[in-house]
Design a protein around this motif. Structure first.
Motif, PDB file in Angstrom:
ATOM      1  N   VAL A  44       0.858  -1.180   0.000  1.00  0.00           N
ATOM      2  CA  VAL A  44       0.000   0.000   0.000  1.00  0.00           C
ATOM      3  C   VAL A  44       0.894   1.229   0.000  1.00  0.00           C
ATOM      4  N   PHE A  45       0.549   2.196  -0.848  1.00  0.00           N
ATOM      5  CA  PHE A  45       1.323   3.431  -0.991  1.00  0.00           C
ATOM      6  C   PHE A  45       0.418   4.625  -0.731  1.00  0.00           C
ATOM      7  N   ASN A  46       0.932   5.619  -0.017  1.00  0.00           N
ATOM      8  CA  ASN A  46       0.201   6.860   0.220  1.00  0.00           C
ATOM      9  C   ASN A  46       0.866   7.945  -0.614  1.00  0.00           C
ATOM     10  N   VAL A  47       0.179   8.379  -1.659  1.00  0.00           N
ATOM     11  CA  VAL A  47       0.675   9.443  -2.537  1.00  0.00           C
ATOM     12  C   VAL A  47      -0.167  10.685  -2.253  1.00  0.00           C
ATOM     13  N   ASP A  48       0.380  11.572  -1.453  1.00  0.00           N
ATOM     14  CA  ASP A  48      -0.302  12.836  -1.118  1.00  0.00           C
ATOM     15  C   ASP A  48      -1.721  12.629  -0.605  1.00  0.00           C
ATOM     16  N   GLY A  49      -1.917  11.612   0.234  1.00  0.00           N
ATOM     17  CA  GLY A  49      -3.227  11.363   0.826  1.00  0.00           C
ATOM     18  C   GLY A  49      -4.127  10.437   0.037  1.00  0.00           C
ATOM     19  N   SER A  50      -3.709  10.021  -1.140  1.00  0.00           N
ATOM     20  CA  SER A  50      -4.444   9.031  -1.934  1.00  0.00           C
ATOM     21  C   SER A  50      -3.724   7.695  -1.800  1.00  0.00           C
ATOM     22  N   PHE A  51      -4.494   6.627  -1.678  1.00  0.00           N
ATOM     23  CA  PHE A  51      -3.914   5.310  -1.424  1.00  0.00           C
ATOM     24  C   PHE A  51      -3.987   4.426  -2.662  1.00  0.00           C
ATOM     25  N   TYR A  52      -2.902   3.687  -2.879  1.00  0.00           N
ATOM     26  CA  TYR A  52      -2.784   2.780  -4.018  1.00  0.00           C
ATOM     27  C   TYR A  52      -2.259   1.443  -3.507  1.00  0.00           C
ATOM     28  N   ALA A  53      -2.731   0.358  -4.129  1.00  0.00           N
ATOM     29  CA  ALA A  53      -2.261  -0.975  -3.769  1.00  0.00           C
ATOM     30  C   ALA A  53      -1.765  -1.683  -5.018  1.00  0.00           C
ATOM     31  N   THR A  54      -0.638  -2.359  -4.864  1.00  0.00           N
ATOM     32  CA  THR A  54      -0.054  -3.130  -5.956  1.00  0.00           C
ATOM     33  C   THR A  54       0.420  -4.472  -5.412  1.00  0.00           C
ATOM     34  N   SER A  55       0.809  -5.330  -6.342  1.00  0.00           N
ATOM     35  CA  SER A  55       1.556  -6.517  -5.947  1.00  0.00           C
ATOM     36  C   SER A  55       2.821  -6.012  -5.267  1.00  0.00           C
ATOM     37  N   HIS A  80      17.625  -4.716  -8.424  1.00  0.00           N
ATOM     38  CA  HIS A  80      18.265  -4.198  -9.639  1.00  0.00           C
ATOM     39  C   HIS A  80      17.914  -2.748  -9.948  1.00  0.00           C
ATOM     40  N   GLY A  81      17.124  -2.090  -9.094  1.00  0.00           N
ATOM     41  CA  GLY A  81      16.833  -0.672  -9.285  1.00  0.00           C
ATOM     42  C   GLY A  81      15.774  -0.351 -10.318  1.00  0.00           C
ATOM     43  N   GLY A  82      15.087  -1.351 -10.847  1.00  0.00           N
ATOM     44  CA  GLY A  82      13.989  -1.083 -11.770  1.00  0.00           C
ATOM     45  C   GLY A  82      12.860  -0.388 -11.028  1.00  0.00           C
ATOM     46  N   CYS A  83      12.067   0.407 -11.740  1.00  0.00           N
ATOM     47  CA  CYS A  83      11.032   1.211 -11.092  1.00  0.00           C
ATOM     48  C   CYS A  83       9.648   0.989 -11.697  1.00  0.00           C
ATOM     49  N   PHE A  84       8.640   1.299 -10.863  1.00  0.00           N
ATOM     50  CA  PHE A  84       7.241   1.191 -11.256  1.00  0.00           C
ATOM     51  C   PHE A  84       6.478   2.415 -10.775  1.00  0.00           C
ATOM     52  N   ASN A  85       5.457   2.802 -11.536  1.00  0.00           N
ATOM     53  CA  ASN A  85       4.528   3.828 -11.104  1.00  0.00           C
ATOM     54  C   ASN A  85       3.473   3.128 -10.252  1.00  0.00           C
ATOM     55  N   VAL A  86       3.303   3.544  -8.991  1.00  0.00           N
ATOM     56  CA  VAL A  86       2.377   2.845  -8.094  1.00  0.00           C
ATOM     57  C   VAL A  86       0.915   3.129  -8.416  1.00  0.00           C
ATOM     58  N   LYS A  87       0.637   4.207  -9.153  1.00  0.00           N
ATOM     59  CA  LYS A  87      -0.742   4.509  -9.530  1.00  0.00           C
ATOM     60  C   LYS A  87      -1.226   3.607 -10.660  1.00  0.00           C
ATOM     61  N   THR A  88      -0.345   3.341 -11.613  1.00  0.00           N
ATOM     62  CA  THR A  88      -0.739   2.600 -12.818  1.00  0.00           C
ATOM     63  C   THR A  88      -0.147   1.195 -12.901  1.00  0.00           C
ATOM     64  N   LEU A 100       3.285  -3.965 -12.903  1.00  0.00           N
ATOM     65  CA  LEU A 100       2.797  -4.545 -11.654  1.00  0.00           C
ATOM     66  C   LEU A 100       1.285  -4.686 -11.716  1.00  0.00           C
ATOM     67  N   ARG A 101       0.768  -5.646 -11.026  1.00  0.00           N
ATOM     68  CA  ARG A 101      -0.679  -5.770 -10.853  1.00  0.00           C
ATOM     69  C   ARG A 101      -1.102  -4.693  -9.860  1.00  0.00           C
ATOM     70  N   THR A 102      -2.164  -3.967 -10.174  1.00  0.00           N
ATOM     71  CA  THR A 102      -2.684  -2.940  -9.275  1.00  0.00           C
ATOM     72  C   THR A 102      -4.083  -3.327  -8.812  1.00  0.00           C
ATOM     73  N   TYR A 103      -4.479  -2.786  -7.674  1.00  0.00           N
ATOM     74  CA  TYR A 103      -5.775  -3.097  -7.080  1.00  0.00           C
ATOM     75  C   TYR A 103      -6.436  -1.805  -6.635  1.00  0.00           C
ATOM     76  N   ALA A 104      -7.723  -1.676  -6.899  1.00  0.00           N
ATOM     77  CA  ALA A 104      -8.470  -0.500  -6.464  1.00  0.00           C
ATOM     78  C   ALA A 104      -8.569  -0.511  -4.942  1.00  0.00           C
ATOM     79  N   VAL A 105      -8.303   0.622  -4.332  1.00  0.00           N
ATOM     80  CA  VAL A 105      -8.386   0.756  -2.878  1.00  0.00           C
ATOM     81  C   VAL A 105      -9.676   1.487  -2.529  1.00  0.00           C
ATOM     82  N   VAL A 106     -10.394   0.946  -1.557  1.00  0.00           N
ATOM     83  CA  VAL A 106     -11.627   1.555  -1.064  1.00  0.00           C
ATOM     84  C   VAL A 106     -11.397   1.921   0.402  1.00  0.00           C
ATOM     85  N   ARG A 107     -11.733   3.158   0.734  1.00  0.00           N
ATOM     86  CA  ARG A 107     -11.577   3.619   2.116  1.00  0.00           C
ATOM     87  C   ARG A 107     -12.933   3.644   2.797  1.00  0.00           C
ATOM     88  N   ASP A 108     -12.993   3.068   3.997  1.00  0.00           N
ATOM     89  CA  ASP A 108     -14.198   3.083   4.816  1.00  0.00           C
ATOM     90  C   ASP A 108     -13.781   3.607   6.188  1.00  0.00           C
TER      91      ASP A 108
END
Length: 116
Positions: A44-55, A80-88, A100-108
């Motif tokens: 789980v990543f917090n990008v400026d208050g928005s949450f994203y989930a990936t593998s 190896h220093g390879g990079c991914f965008n956590v949003k996409t 990477l596989r991404t997953y929609a995050v729902v906040r409750d």
């Protein structure tokens, strides 16, 4: 972790709603490793208050991304220093080419969930 199975009407695929963590556990600019019982390794990543989930597993070589470096919208693999965008999930630097596989995050409230 709480696991709720959902079946989408008109779709034969099954989706599992997985509790990730509390939003308050992941400060802006931070990432968190998630080990759910009935789900693959997640991050789980917090990008400026928005949450994203990936593998949480790098698509280039087996490594946990949460052992790497995270800044802005980019997570860097610790091996190896390879990079991914956590949003996409897009692979943004070599040697990573497969997204990477991404997953929609729902906040409750303060709880975060993902459909896995």
């Amino acid at each position: 972790m709480t696991l709720e199975k959902l079946i989408r009407i008109g779709d034969v695929s099954m989706v599992c709603k997985v509790r990730l963590c509390k939003a308050s556990e992941v400060a802006p600019g931070q990432m968190l490793r998630i080990d759910a019982t009935d789900a693959p390794p997640l991050a789980v990543f917090n990008v400026d208050g928005s949450f994203y989930a990936t593998s949480n597993v790098c698509t280039h070589n087996i490594a946990l991304l949460t052992d790497g470096y995270f800044e802005g919208e980019t997570v860097e693999c610790p091996i190896h220093g390879g990079c991914f965008n956590v949003k996409t999930g897009e692979a943004t630097s070599f040697p990573c080419e497969k997204p990477l596989r991404t997953y929609a995050v729902v906040r409750d409230g303060d709880e975060l969930f993902a459909d896995v």
